[in-house]
Structure formats: C-alpha cells, structure tokens
Design an enzyme around this catalytic site. Structure first.
Site, PDB file in Angstrom:
ATOM      1  N   ASN A   1     -13.164  -3.379   1.700  1.00 52.22           N
ATOM      2  CA  ASN A   1     -14.216  -2.378   1.736  1.00 52.22           C
ATOM      3  C   ASN A   1     -15.097  -2.510   0.494  1.00 52.22           C
ATOM      4  OD1 ASN A   1     -13.442  -1.008   4.150  1.00 52.22           O
ATOM      5  ND2 ASN A   1     -11.741  -0.086   3.028  1.00 52.22           N
TER       6      ASN A   1
ATOM      7  N   HIS B   1     -10.158  -5.278  -3.806  1.00 53.22           N
ATOM      8  CA  HIS B   1      -8.853  -5.533  -3.188  1.00 53.22           C
ATOM      9  C   HIS B   1      -9.059  -5.902  -1.738  1.00 53.22           C
ATOM     10  CE1 HIS B   1      -9.831  -1.257  -2.865  1.00 53.22           C
ATOM     11  NE2 HIS B   1      -9.234  -1.259  -1.679  1.00 53.22           N
TER      12      HIS B   1
ATOM     13  N   ASP C   1       0.848  -1.190   0.000  1.00 57.97           N
ATOM     14  CA  ASP C   1       0.000   0.000   0.000  1.00 57.97           C
ATOM     15  C   ASP C   1       0.887   1.244   0.000  1.00 57.97           C
ATOM     16  OD1 ASP C   1      -3.219   0.529   0.994  1.00 57.97           O
ATOM     17  OD2 ASP C   1      -1.804   2.212   1.112  1.00 57.97           O
ATOM     18  N   ILE C   2       0.500   2.241  -0.768  1.00 56.94           N
ATOM     19  CA  ILE C   2       1.307   3.455  -0.901  1.00 56.94           C
ATOM     20  C   ILE C   2       1.296   4.274   0.399  1.00 56.94           C
ATOM     21  CG2 ILE C   2      -0.471   5.076  -1.725  1.00 56.94           C
ATOM     22  CD1 ILE C   2       1.521   5.837  -3.985  1.00 56.94           C
TER      23      ILE C   2
ATOM     24  N   HIS D   1      -6.933  -5.787   1.956  1.00 61.39           N
ATOM     25  CA  HIS D   1      -5.778  -5.290   2.684  1.00 61.39           C
ATOM     26  C   HIS D   1      -5.292  -6.417   3.588  1.00 61.39           C
ATOM     27  CE1 HIS D   1      -6.883  -0.883   2.079  1.00 61.39           C
ATOM     28  NE2 HIS D   1      -8.022  -1.478   1.802  1.00 61.39           N
TER      29      HIS D   1
ATOM     30  N   GLU E   1     -12.164   3.469  -1.581  1.00 63.34           N
ATOM     31  CA  GLU E   1     -11.642   4.566  -2.392  1.00 63.34           C
ATOM     32  C   GLU E   1     -11.326   4.141  -3.822  1.00 63.34           C
ATOM     33  OE1 GLU E   1      -8.300   6.136  -0.271  1.00 63.34           O
ATOM     34  OE2 GLU E   1      -9.560   7.165   1.203  1.00 63.34           O
ATOM     35  N   VAL E   2     -10.863   2.919  -3.974  1.00 63.65           N
ATOM     36  CA  VAL E   2     -10.459   2.459  -5.311  1.00 63.65           C
ATOM     37  C   VAL E   2     -11.462   1.397  -5.779  1.00 63.65           C
ATOM     38  CG1 VAL E   2      -8.632   1.408  -6.686  1.00 63.65           C
ATOM     39  CG2 VAL E   2      -8.031   2.906  -4.774  1.00 63.65           C
TER      40      VAL E   2
HETATM   41  P1  5GP Z   1      -9.803   1.324   0.019  1.00 60.43           P
HETATM   42  O1  5GP Z   1     -10.170   2.489   0.881  1.00 60.43           O
HETATM   43  O2  5GP Z   1     -10.342   1.471  -1.390  1.00 60.43           O
HETATM   44  O3  5GP Z   1     -10.175   0.012   0.648  1.00 60.43           O
HETATM   45  O4  5GP Z   1      -8.239   1.287  -0.037  1.00 60.43           O
HETATM   46  C1  5GP Z   1      -7.493   1.808  -1.093  1.00 60.43           C
HETATM   47  C2  5GP Z   1      -6.034   1.717  -0.692  1.00 60.43           C
HETATM   48  O5  5GP Z   1      -5.262   1.921  -1.851  1.00 60.43           O
HETATM   49  C3  5GP Z   1      -5.597   2.777   0.332  1.00 60.43           C
HETATM   50  O6  5GP Z   1      -5.063   2.121   1.472  1.00 60.43           O
HETATM   51  C4  5GP Z   1      -4.555   3.608  -0.422  1.00 60.43           C
HETATM   52  O7  5GP Z   1      -3.465   3.996   0.386  1.00 60.43           O
HETATM   53  C5  5GP Z   1      -4.118   2.650  -1.516  1.00 60.43           C
HETATM   54  N1  5GP Z   1      -3.680   3.299  -2.743  1.00 60.43           N
HETATM   55  C6  5GP Z   1      -4.324   4.306  -3.408  1.00 60.43           C
HETATM   56  N2  5GP Z   1      -3.642   4.637  -4.510  1.00 60.43           N
HETATM   57  C7  5GP Z   1      -2.561   3.814  -4.561  1.00 60.43           C
HETATM   58  C8  5GP Z   1      -1.473   3.683  -5.490  1.00 60.43           C
HETATM   59  O8  5GP Z   1      -1.365   4.376  -6.506  1.00 60.43           O
HETATM   60  N3  5GP Z   1      -0.540   2.733  -5.203  1.00 60.43           N
HETATM   61  C9  5GP Z   1      -0.631   1.930  -4.100  1.00 60.43           C
HETATM   62  N4  5GP Z   1       0.350   1.040  -3.913  1.00 60.43           N
HETATM   63  N5  5GP Z   1      -1.628   2.036  -3.211  1.00 60.43           N
HETATM   64  C10 5GP Z   1      -2.587   2.967  -3.434  1.00 60.43           C
END
Ligand code: 5GP
Length: 118
Positions: free
Chosen positions: A91, A104, A33-34, A106, A99-100
């Site tokens: 999520n 996915h 994760d970034i 975690h 967010e994405v």
């Molecule tokens: P969500 O809230 O969708 O479950 O989690 C999205 C995750 O993707 C977040 O923890 C965020 O830090 C990670 N993320 C967003 N953009 C990028 C990216 O460009 N590269 C990587 N490695 N992680 C990302």
C-alpha cells in the site's frame, strides 16, 4: 516524503518492540502480521528508512532493491507458499489505506484468496 523515525516498524527494526521474526538479512526483516488476514500473513520490510513503495522505488540503491526482492521471494518459499501460491500487496498513500509509514509488502497465502479486490 519525510520519514517518521518513530513509526512502529522503525521501532521493531531497532528492537524496541518485539515481533515474530521469520527472516532477517542485511536488507530486509520479515515477521508475522499482528492481525493476520490469511493463514500465512507475513510482512517484509527493508532495513532502510523508506516511507512507502513510491519512496523505496525512487530512492533505494540497486543493492537495496535487489536484496529486498530476493529476501521477499525467499521468505515466501520458506513459508511453503511457492506451490499453493500467494499474493504480494504493498500500500502507498491515503487511497490505499496504508497504515504504517515504513515501506512493507504483505505476503498473504495459505488458502485460496479469490479475486484481487473482492
Ligand atoms: P498497511 O495497511 O500499512 O499496508 O499494513 C500495516 C500492517 O501492519 C497491518 O496489516 C497491521 O496488522 C500490521 N501491524 C501494525 N502494527 C503492527 C505491529 O506492531 N506488529 C506487527 N507484527 N504487525 C503490525
């Protein structure tokens, strides 16, 4: 659920954006994760175009589901988390703060994590 082919994880899958890859096979890609929330924070994504868990669980083939779950287990094991433990988190949708829009999970670990939603 309409899949956005230009979401950030789709672009990572196509190699348009770099990632710190830890594992890849025909079903899954795993990368750091970034913005890690724990000492180990790895994201595992399926190769197919699934928006979220709801989409993946309903639409993915059995091979895709089994392949993805096996890959996630392997990634956690290879990260050295089997003995100390880890948390899986996925999520789906607005209330979850997803967010994405590419499914996915975690994998979070490397320290005691405390209660689930503390
Ligand atoms: P969500 O809230 O969708 O479950 O989690 C999205 C995750 O993707 C977040 O923890 C965020 O830090 C990670 N993320 C967003 N953009 C990028 C990216 O460009 N590269 C990587 N490695 N992680 C990302």
């Amino acid at each position: 659920m309409i899949y956005d082919r230009n979401n950030i994880f789709a672009r990572i899958l196509r190699g348009e954006i770099p990632c710190k890859k830890v594992y890849e096979d025909q079903y899954a890609l795993a990368f750091h994760d970034i913005d890690p929330k724990t000492p180990t924070h790895i994201l595992v994504i399926p190769k197919g175009p699934f928006v979220s868990f709801a989409d993946f669980s309903a639409q993915a083939t059995e091979n895709e589901i089994v392949g993805f779950i096996r890959a996630a287990g392997l990634v956690a094991r290879q990260a050295g988390l089997d003995d100390s433990g880890y948390r899986l988190l996925a999520n789906h949708g607005p209330d979850s703060h997803q967010e994405v829009p590419h499914f996915h999970i975690h994998i979070c670990g490397g320290r005691p994590l405390g209660p689930l939603l503390a």
